[in-house]
Design an enzyme around this catalytic site. Structure first.
Site, PDB file in Angstrom:
ATOM      1  N   ASN A 156      12.828  49.087 -36.375  1.00 44.29           N
ATOM      2  CA  ASN A 156      12.329  49.345 -35.024  1.00 44.29           C
ATOM      3  C   ASN A 156      12.935  48.308 -34.089  1.00 44.29           C
ATOM      4  OD1 ASN A 156      10.488  49.659 -32.645  1.00 44.29           O
ATOM      5  ND2 ASN A 156       9.335  50.942 -34.063  1.00 44.29           N
ATOM      6  N   HIS A 163       4.563  67.169 -36.340  1.00 41.07           N
ATOM      7  CA  HIS A 163       4.057  67.534 -35.010  1.00 41.07           C
ATOM      8  C   HIS A 163       4.702  68.809 -34.471  1.00 41.07           C
ATOM      9  CE1 HIS A 163       2.685  63.078 -34.378  1.00 41.07           C
ATOM     10  NE2 HIS A 163       1.898  63.750 -35.180  1.00 41.07           N
ATOM     11  N   GLU A 187      11.211  46.750 -32.033  1.00 40.29           N
ATOM     12  CA  GLU A 187      10.215  45.686 -31.867  1.00 40.29           C
ATOM     13  C   GLU A 187       9.171  45.767 -32.972  1.00 40.29           C
ATOM     14  OE1 GLU A 187       8.984  46.816 -27.921  1.00 40.29           O
ATOM     15  OE2 GLU A 187       7.432  48.144 -28.706  1.00 40.29           O
ATOM     16  N   SER A 197       6.110  53.920 -32.977  1.00 37.31           N
ATOM     17  CA  SER A 197       5.225  52.850 -32.508  1.00 37.31           C
ATOM     18  C   SER A 197       4.011  52.715 -33.429  1.00 37.31           C
ATOM     19  CB  SER A 197       4.775  53.130 -31.073  1.00 37.31           C
ATOM     20  OG  SER A 197       4.133  54.389 -31.018  1.00 37.31           O
ATOM     21  N   GLY A 233      11.558  53.860 -36.150  1.00 32.57           N
ATOM     22  CA  GLY A 233      11.446  54.269 -34.751  1.00 32.57           C
ATOM     23  C   GLY A 233      10.137  54.921 -34.370  1.00 32.57           C
ATOM     24  N   CYS A 266       3.174  91.154 -28.801  1.00 33.48           N
ATOM     25  CA  CYS A 266       1.954  91.742 -28.210  1.00 33.48           C
ATOM     26  C   CYS A 266       1.813  91.453 -26.722  1.00 33.48           C
ATOM     27  CB  CYS A 266       0.723  91.222 -28.955  1.00 33.48           C
ATOM     28  SG  CYS A 266       0.273  89.536 -28.503  1.00 33.48           S
TER      29      CYS A 266
HETATM   30  C1  BJW Z   1      13.594  52.477 -31.533  1.00 29.20           C
HETATM   31  C2  BJW Z   1      14.704  52.817 -30.814  1.00 29.20           C
HETATM   32  C3  BJW Z   1      15.908  52.739 -31.492  1.00 29.20           C
HETATM   33  C4  BJW Z   1      13.076  53.048 -29.506  1.00 29.20           C
HETATM   34  N1  BJW Z   1      15.936  52.356 -32.755  1.00 29.20           N
HETATM   35  N2  BJW Z   1      13.627  52.082 -32.792  1.00 29.20           N
HETATM   36  C5  BJW Z   1      -9.188  57.548 -30.542  1.00 29.20           C
HETATM   37  C6  BJW Z   1      -9.400  58.278 -29.384  1.00 29.20           C
HETATM   38  C7  BJW Z   1      -8.875  59.566 -29.238  1.00 29.20           C
HETATM   39  C8  BJW Z   1      -8.139  60.166 -30.232  1.00 29.20           C
HETATM   40  C9  BJW Z   1      -7.928  59.427 -31.378  1.00 29.20           C
HETATM   41  C10 BJW Z   1      -8.452  58.161 -31.550  1.00 29.20           C
HETATM   42  N3  BJW Z   1      -8.084  57.716 -32.768  1.00 29.20           N
HETATM   43  C11 BJW Z   1      -7.327  58.660 -33.357  1.00 29.20           C
HETATM   44  C12 BJW Z   1      -7.235  59.720 -32.524  1.00 29.20           C
HETATM   45  C13 BJW Z   1      -6.499  60.952 -32.767  1.00 29.20           C
HETATM   46  C14 BJW Z   1      -5.116  61.023 -32.148  1.00 29.20           C
HETATM   47  C15 BJW Z   1      -4.483  59.637 -32.054  1.00 29.20           C
HETATM   48  O1  BJW Z   1      -3.920  59.122 -32.993  1.00 29.20           O
HETATM   49  N4  BJW Z   1      -4.540  59.009 -30.865  1.00 29.20           N
HETATM   50  C16 BJW Z   1      -4.043  57.642 -30.699  1.00 29.20           C
HETATM   51  C17 BJW Z   1      -2.997  57.600 -29.600  1.00 29.20           C
HETATM   52  C18 BJW Z   1      -5.236  56.755 -30.406  1.00 29.20           C
HETATM   53  N5  BJW Z   1      -4.364  61.868 -33.033  1.00 29.20           N
HETATM   54  C19 BJW Z   1      -4.450  63.177 -32.953  1.00 29.20           C
HETATM   55  O2  BJW Z   1      -5.120  63.743 -32.096  1.00 29.20           O
HETATM   56  C20 BJW Z   1      -3.705  63.957 -34.012  1.00 29.20           C
HETATM   57  N6  BJW Z   1      -4.588  64.875 -34.607  1.00 29.20           N
HETATM   58  C21 BJW Z   1      -5.642  64.461 -35.347  1.00 29.20           C
HETATM   59  O3  BJW Z   1      -5.810  63.291 -35.610  1.00 29.20           O
HETATM   60  O4  BJW Z   1      -6.501  65.464 -35.736  1.00 29.20           O
HETATM   61  C22 BJW Z   1      -7.796  65.072 -36.210  1.00 29.20           C
HETATM   62  C23 BJW Z   1      -8.573  64.429 -35.053  1.00 29.20           C
HETATM   63  C24 BJW Z   1      -8.727  65.105 -33.862  1.00 29.20           C
HETATM   64  C25 BJW Z   1      -9.411  64.504 -32.796  1.00 29.20           C
HETATM   65  C26 BJW Z   1      -9.960  63.221 -32.896  1.00 29.20           C
HETATM   66  C27 BJW Z   1      -9.794  62.549 -34.109  1.00 29.20           C
HETATM   67  C28 BJW Z   1      -9.100  63.163 -35.185  1.00 29.20           C
HETATM   68  C29 BJW Z   1      -2.561  64.741 -33.382  1.00 29.20           C
HETATM   69  C30 BJW Z   1      -1.544  63.834 -32.782  1.00 29.20           C
HETATM   70  C31 BJW Z   1      -0.490  64.680 -32.056  1.00 29.20           C
HETATM   71  C32 BJW Z   1       0.532  63.808 -31.333  1.00 29.20           C
HETATM   72  N7  BJW Z   1       1.323  64.634 -30.480  1.00 29.20           N
HETATM   73  C33 BJW Z   1       2.458  64.047 -29.806  1.00 29.20           C
HETATM   74  C34 BJW Z   1       3.074  65.133 -28.905  1.00 29.20           C
HETATM   75  C35 BJW Z   1       3.816  66.150 -29.795  1.00 29.20           C
HETATM   76  C36 BJW Z   1       4.381  67.276 -29.029  1.00 29.20           C
HETATM   77  C37 BJW Z   1       5.359  66.851 -27.964  1.00 29.20           C
HETATM   78  O5  BJW Z   1       6.279  66.043 -28.184  1.00 29.20           O
HETATM   79  O6  BJW Z   1       5.221  67.355 -26.866  1.00 29.20           O
HETATM   80  O7  BJW Z   1       3.398  63.577 -30.763  1.00 29.20           O
HETATM   81  S1  BJW Z   1       2.057  62.584 -28.865  1.00 29.20           S
HETATM   82  C38 BJW Z   1       3.544  61.719 -29.254  1.00 29.20           C
HETATM   83  O8  BJW Z   1       3.253  60.552 -30.058  1.00 29.20           O
HETATM   84  C39 BJW Z   1       4.344  62.672 -30.153  1.00 29.20           C
HETATM   85  C40 BJW Z   1       4.895  61.731 -31.161  1.00 29.20           C
HETATM   86  O9  BJW Z   1       5.287  62.430 -32.331  1.00 29.20           O
HETATM   87  C41 BJW Z   1       3.760  60.769 -31.369  1.00 29.20           C
HETATM   88  C42 BJW Z   1       4.193  59.448 -31.976  1.00 29.20           C
HETATM   89  O10 BJW Z   1       5.086  58.790 -31.160  1.00 29.20           O
HETATM   90  P1  BJW Z   1       6.297  57.978 -31.786  1.00 29.20           P
HETATM   91  O11 BJW Z   1       7.202  58.911 -32.485  1.00 29.20           O
HETATM   92  O12 BJW Z   1       5.781  56.831 -32.556  1.00 29.20           O
HETATM   93  O13 BJW Z   1       7.087  57.519 -30.466  1.00 29.20           O
HETATM   94  P2  BJW Z   1       6.775  56.291 -29.473  1.00 29.20           P
HETATM   95  O14 BJW Z   1       7.440  56.594 -28.192  1.00 29.20           O
HETATM   96  O15 BJW Z   1       5.344  55.963 -29.436  1.00 29.20           O
HETATM   97  O16 BJW Z   1       7.488  55.053 -30.156  1.00 29.20           O
HETATM   98  C43 BJW Z   1       8.902  54.973 -30.249  1.00 29.20           C
HETATM   99  C44 BJW Z   1       9.212  53.747 -31.087  1.00 29.20           C
HETATM  100  O17 BJW Z   1      10.603  53.723 -31.319  1.00 29.20           O
HETATM  101  C45 BJW Z   1       8.855  52.421 -30.407  1.00 29.20           C
HETATM  102  O18 BJW Z   1       8.176  51.604 -31.351  1.00 29.20           O
HETATM  103  C46 BJW Z   1      10.206  51.806 -30.048  1.00 29.20           C
HETATM  104  O19 BJW Z   1      10.219  50.390 -30.158  1.00 29.20           O
HETATM  105  C47 BJW Z   1      11.096  52.425 -31.077  1.00 29.20           C
HETATM  106  N8  BJW Z   1      12.471  52.624 -30.662  1.00 29.20           N
HETATM  107  N9  BJW Z   1      14.291  53.158 -29.518  1.00 29.20           N
HETATM  108  C48 BJW Z   1      14.740  52.012 -33.373  1.00 29.20           C
HETATM  109  N10 BJW Z   1      17.071  53.030 -30.843  1.00 29.20           N
HETATM  110 ZN    ZN Z   2       1.382  87.961 -29.821  1.00 30.24          ZN
END
Ligand code: BJW
Ligand code: ZN
Length: 241
Positions: free
Chosen positions: A214, A120, A216, A190, A188, A151
């Site tokens: 994780n 990401h 949970e 979701s 870690g 630019c």
């Molecule tokens: C611990 C802990 C500890 C806590 N020890 N554990 C239906 C509708 C609309 C869109 C979609 C859809 N189906 C699919 C899509 C596409 C979409 C998507 O998946 N959406 C879903 C939410 C439904 N995906 C995309 O758009 C991606 N692109 C793509 O698919 O292109 C083709 C396409 C385009 C359009 C439509 C369809 C296809 C791109 C995804 C980009 C995600 N970007 C972000 C922001 C990044 C920049 C930034 O940070 O500003 O990425 S969103 C955010 O979520 C970030 C993360 O990398 C990402 C994942 O989150 P993560 O890492 O799992 O964190 P959390 O907070 O969710 O979970 C933390 C976990 O840790 C928890 O489980 C806790 O329990 C645990 N935890 N402490 C161990 N100490």
């Molecule tokens: Zn530029």
């Protein structure tokens, strides 16, 4: 004698020649980086459609940049934790090791991981909307929005927002690593954001032993071989030994 799940996971990790690890925000939580979902997560107080989509950025780049500048300030104060260090140690002792991370904070690299695939993007890099230049920018007092040093065009954070495609080279490498590994460790995340969330199934279907760490259960938990519930910063150092 039967092994406990954590002993079984540790043994698999010790014996594997090819390991892939997928990390999410939970791996950096103990460093003080906020997660997205769950209690205290960023999406509890901020709407992703206002801040993390290309449409939001076109509508109001200043608003989006103020949010990223705030997060850059937070992350600048964070240090890698024992989970990041354990993964760097696992990499050093494993012949073929691929670290796939959804995190943009750069903490894996700071802990010594050699070549994390940042699916990401990276919050410390910027990209020009006009000329396409991309470069590292560590200045914390950036204007909102900042402009390109090449630019003068509008810069955006070099991260992947909802609705945007991942870099096909990074996604391809992530898919290959998942399909070829003997053991996949998922830490870690979701496991709701695609395409990263699908990598555990790719590994499982290709015959890998899949371990989840994780706080949970997640949508992946039912299909992994071992699910270890607890803090990554406590479990990973134990697993890696
Ligand atoms: C611990 C802990 C500890 C806590 N020890 N554990 C239906 C509708 C609309 C869109 C979609 C859809 N189906 C699919 C899509 C596409 C979409 C998507 O998946 N959406 C879903 C939410 C439904 N995906 C995309 O758009 C991606 N692109 C793509 O698919 O292109 C083709 C396409 C385009 C359009 C439509 C369809 C296809 C791109 C995804 C980009 C995600 N970007 C972000 C922001 C990044 C920049 C930034 O940070 O500003 O990425 S969103 C955010 O979520 C970030 C993360 O990398 C990402 C994942 O989150 P993560 O890492 O799992 O964190 P959390 O907070 O969710 O979970 C933390 C976990 O840790 C928890 O489980 C806790 O329990 C645990 N935890 N402490 C161990 N100490
Ligand atoms: Zn530029």
């Amino acid at each position: 004698m039967d092994l406990t799940p954590d002993q079984m996971a540790a043994q698999r990790l010790a014996q594997a020649q090819r390991i892939a690890v997928l990390t999410g925000a939970g791996v950096s939580a103990e460093s003080g980086v906020p997660t997205f979902r769950g209690p205290g997560g960023l999406w509890e107080s901020h709407r992703p459609e206002d801040l993390a989509t290309p449409q939001a950025f076109s509508r109001d780049p200043a608003l989006v940049w103020r949010w990223y500048n705030w997060r850059r300030g937070l992350m600048a104060k964070c240090e890698p934790n024992p989970a990041h260090h354990a993964l760097a140690a696992l990499e050093r002792r494993t012949p073929q090791f691929t670290l796939l991370t959804q995190n943009i904070d750069g903490l894996h690299r700071r802990a010594g991981s050699q070549a994390p695939l940042e699916m990401h993007g990276n919050i410390w890099w910027v990209r020009c909307m006009d000329c396409g230049a991309r470069y590292e920018e560590r200045e914390l007092e950036l204007p909102a929005p900042p402009t390109c040093r090449e630019c003068g065009g509008l810069l955006r954070p070099h991260v992947v927002w909802f609705g945007e495609s991942l870099d096909p080279r990074i996604l391809g490498a992530a898919w290959r690593a998942a399909a070829r590994c003997e053991v996949m460790l998922v830490v870690g995340t979701s496991a709701v954001v695609q395409p990263a969330a699908g990598l555990a199934s790719v590994a499982r279907q290709a015959g890998a032993f899949v371990i989840e760490v994780n706080l949970e259960q997640t949508p992946n938990s039912a299909e992994v071989h071992v699910s270890l519930l607890g803090k990554a910063g406590e479990i990973l150092p134990e697993l890696v030994g």
